[in-house]
Design an enzyme around this catalytic site. Sequence first.
Site, mmCIF file in Angstrom:
data_model
loop_
_atom_site.group_PDB
_atom_site.id
_atom_site.type_symbol
_atom_site.label_atom_id
_atom_site.label_comp_id
_atom_site.label_asym_id
_atom_site.label_seq_id
_atom_site.Cartn_x
_atom_site.Cartn_y
_atom_site.Cartn_z
ATOM 1 N N GLN A 16 -58.835 22.899 -24.687
ATOM 2 C CA GLN A 16 -59.276 23.220 -26.058
ATOM 3 C C GLN A 16 -60.320 24.343 -26.048
ATOM 4 O O GLN A 16 -60.282 25.260 -26.878
ATOM 5 C CB GLN A 16 -59.862 21.968 -26.707
ATOM 6 C CG GLN A 16 -60.548 22.231 -28.033
ATOM 7 C CD GLN A 16 -60.989 20.948 -28.718
ATOM 8 O OE1 GLN A 16 -60.193 20.294 -29.350
ATOM 9 N NE2 GLN A 16 -62.262 20.583 -28.591
ATOM 10 N N VAL A 61 -70.439 14.919 -19.825
ATOM 11 C CA VAL A 61 -71.374 13.844 -19.451
ATOM 12 C C VAL A 61 -70.536 12.666 -18.984
ATOM 13 O O VAL A 61 -69.499 12.355 -19.588
ATOM 14 C CB VAL A 61 -72.267 13.444 -20.646
ATOM 15 C CG1 VAL A 61 -73.190 12.295 -20.279
ATOM 16 C CG2 VAL A 61 -73.075 14.644 -21.125
ATOM 17 N N GLY A 109 -72.055 12.216 -24.628
ATOM 18 C CA GLY A 109 -71.501 13.555 -24.385
ATOM 19 C C GLY A 109 -71.762 14.468 -25.573
ATOM 20 O O GLY A 109 -72.174 15.622 -25.414
ATOM 21 N N HIS A 110 -71.541 13.947 -26.776
ATOM 22 C CA HIS A 110 -71.833 14.738 -27.976
ATOM 23 C C HIS A 110 -73.338 15.006 -28.082
ATOM 24 O O HIS A 110 -73.750 16.088 -28.495
ATOM 25 C CB HIS A 110 -71.400 13.989 -29.245
ATOM 26 C CG HIS A 110 -69.921 13.863 -29.411
ATOM 27 N ND1 HIS A 110 -69.267 12.657 -29.287
ATOM 28 C CD2 HIS A 110 -68.973 14.785 -29.691
ATOM 29 C CE1 HIS A 110 -67.981 12.850 -29.500
ATOM 30 N NE2 HIS A 110 -67.765 14.119 -29.741
HETATM 31 O O1 PAF Z 1 -62.974 18.155 -29.850
HETATM 32 C C1 PAF Z 1 -62.901 17.634 -30.983
HETATM 33 O O2 PAF Z 1 -63.571 16.670 -31.283
HETATM 34 C C2 PAF Z 1 -61.930 18.233 -32.003
HETATM 35 O O3 PAF Z 1 -60.753 18.664 -31.406
HETATM 36 C C3 PAF Z 1 -62.544 19.337 -32.850
HETATM 37 C C4 PAF Z 1 -62.898 20.565 -32.020
HETATM 38 C C5 PAF Z 1 -63.786 18.820 -33.559
HETATM 39 C C6 PAF Z 1 -61.553 19.788 -33.926
HETATM 40 O O4 PAF Z 1 -61.209 18.726 -34.780
#
Ligand code: PAF
Length: 282
Positions: free
Chosen positions: A161, A184, A37-38
């Site tokens: 978020q 993903v 996903g990242h």
């Molecule tokens: O989604 C994340 O992994 C975290 O909440 C973030 C946006 C990196 C903030 O620490």
Amino acid sequence: MQTRPATLWPVQTLTQPDPALTRGCVLVPTMGALHAGHASLLRLARKIADERSVPAVATVFVNPTQFNESADFDRYPRTLEADLAMCEAAGIDAVLAPDAEVVYPPDDPVPVPKLPPVATQPGLEDHFRPGHFRGVCQVVSRLFDLTEPSAGVFGEKDWQQLQVVRAMTIAQGRGVEIVPGETVREPDGLAMSSRNTLLDKAARAKASGIAAALFRAASRKTPAEAEDALRRVLRERGIEPEYAVIRDAETLLDAGEGPCRLLVAARVGGVRLIDNTPWMPA
Ligand code: PAF
């Protein structure tokens, strides 16, 4: 960008901010434990950065202020070497992986920005993780200050978020564009998450019920039918949600006439999972 110097790391890795390297970048803030996903967010950042001739940058920082259970913070997976390799493979120019003292200097308190209303809508993340968005807004704001990006990429998997960060950024007048990245999924639908590695075999099998419920509900004609279907399928799959609701996609208020989002949080085998999917009025 400067030419990447030979370092011990596969990708240029900064432990201190260096705005000369990151200013104007497309930033992917992460807490590490990177997964497919990242990787998709990193590739999206690379693509946008290429179009705009700016650097693509990631941050890896497990932010203590957004965890409301210290056990959760302690057991959060930490895999820096593999994370850096993934950033390298995605073509990221530089990774800022700072120590806590760099993000939160002991003698210089980091302010918590004013939370936008979308952060505290009843019955959602803020109710079950009080203080979580306070910590997210604090660290995102701080990371933006340290890296000075022109755009930030945030995954749709953390839908609430994404809305909170977007609203905060607009309220701050930062001029940082917030770009959403698609969720993903594993072949059985489970949304990719760093927490999935904490699921045992039985919990992993059960966890796919969350996506199954979301997809079934997404085809229902009215918001009420969608919410009913969501809860029914979760029940059938033996999942007791913290919440399973349909809300306006942007404000997170009750579903209205516009685009909506189905949102679920549930503990499966002791691991808290969240997921969501769009629901569009006919
Ligand atoms: O989604 C994340 O992994 C975290 O909440 C973030 C946006 C990196 C903030 O620490």
